[in-house]
Scaffold this motif. Structure first.
Motif, short mmCIF file in Angstrom:
data_model
loop_
_atom_site.label_atom_id
_atom_site.label_comp_id
_atom_site.label_asym_id
_atom_site.label_seq_id
_atom_site.Cartn_x
_atom_site.Cartn_y
_atom_site.Cartn_z
N ASN A 38 -35.62 -22.49 -16.11
CA ASN A 38 -36.90 -23.20 -16.04
C ASN A 38 -37.29 -23.51 -14.60
O ASN A 38 -38.48 -23.64 -14.30
CB ASN A 38 -36.85 -24.50 -16.85
CG ASN A 38 -36.76 -24.22 -18.34
OD1 ASN A 38 -37.08 -23.11 -18.77
ND2 ASN A 38 -36.34 -25.20 -19.11
N ASN A 39 -36.31 -23.65 -13.71
CA ASN A 39 -36.59 -23.94 -12.31
C ASN A 39 -36.86 -22.69 -11.48
O ASN A 39 -37.18 -22.79 -10.31
CB ASN A 39 -35.43 -24.70 -11.68
CG ASN A 39 -35.27 -26.08 -12.27
OD1 ASN A 39 -36.20 -26.62 -12.86
ND2 ASN A 39 -34.09 -26.65 -12.13
N ASN B 193 -39.03 -20.00 -10.33
CA ASN B 193 -40.40 -19.48 -10.28
C ASN B 193 -40.41 -18.19 -9.49
O ASN B 193 -39.40 -17.76 -8.95
CB ASN B 193 -41.36 -20.53 -9.69
CG ASN B 193 -40.99 -20.91 -8.27
OD1 ASN B 193 -40.51 -20.09 -7.50
ND2 ASN B 193 -41.22 -22.17 -7.92
#
Length: 169
Positions: free
Chosen positions: A2-3, A5
């Motif tokens: 999720n972290n 990018n």
């Protein structure tokens, strides 16, 4: 995940590609130091042009001195050590600055770029240009590394372009 990018992924991909090239350099160095005789034999055959198709118009280019063969081979080994060391330091510098500012990460590319340029010198200039064009290496049925060197350059050159791009933020 999720972290992760796209900007982080770009930075990590640059570090990873530099690690791949550094690993390749370490294997090349290991081979040159542990199997000096085989690699020296290869260099000697290319320089002496003794396995190329005999073209009397270019035979004057042959270097038949074993002393010069050793010196040229040590020049190649030395440049391989330098490019590998630069790539290793570059990988480390990129990894160290992976979470730093854009400018700091971009500035950390210096050793990576230097190492990649030296690697291109070894595999493009030394092998493809000098080996093929000057010593007629591509006509040897046994001692021909033209395609091998081209595949290395085909990997290193796009990595150089990708590393130098300032697309990460």
């Amino acid at each position: 995940m999720n972290n992760l990018n796209i900007q982080k992924l770009i930075r990590y991909s640059k570090v990873t590609l530099m690690a791949y090239i550094s690993f390749f350099g370490l294997l090349v160095m290991y081979s040159n130091f542990t199997d000096y005789a085989s690699n020296y034999t290869y260099v000697g055959h290319i320089l002496s042009m003794d396995t190329t198709q005999t073209n009397p118009n270019i035979r004057y280019r042959a270097i038949e001195s074993p002393i010069l063969h050793h010196r040229i081979y040590w020049f190649i080994i030395t440049t391989e050590v330098i490019w590998t060391t630069c790539c290793l330091v570059g990988t480390y510098q990129l990894l160290r600055k992976i979470k730093a500012s854009d400018k700091a990460f971009h500035d950390a590319k210096k050793f990576s770029i230097i190492g990649l340029l030296i690697a291109i010198f070894v595999y493009y200039i030394c092998l493809q240009v000098i080996g093929v064009e000057w010593f007629d290496m591509d006509t040897s049925q046994v001692w021909n590394a033209k395609d091998w060197a081209r595949h290395i350059v085909d990997f290193i050159l796009p990595v150089l372009l990708y590393i130098t791009l300032k697309v990460e933020r």
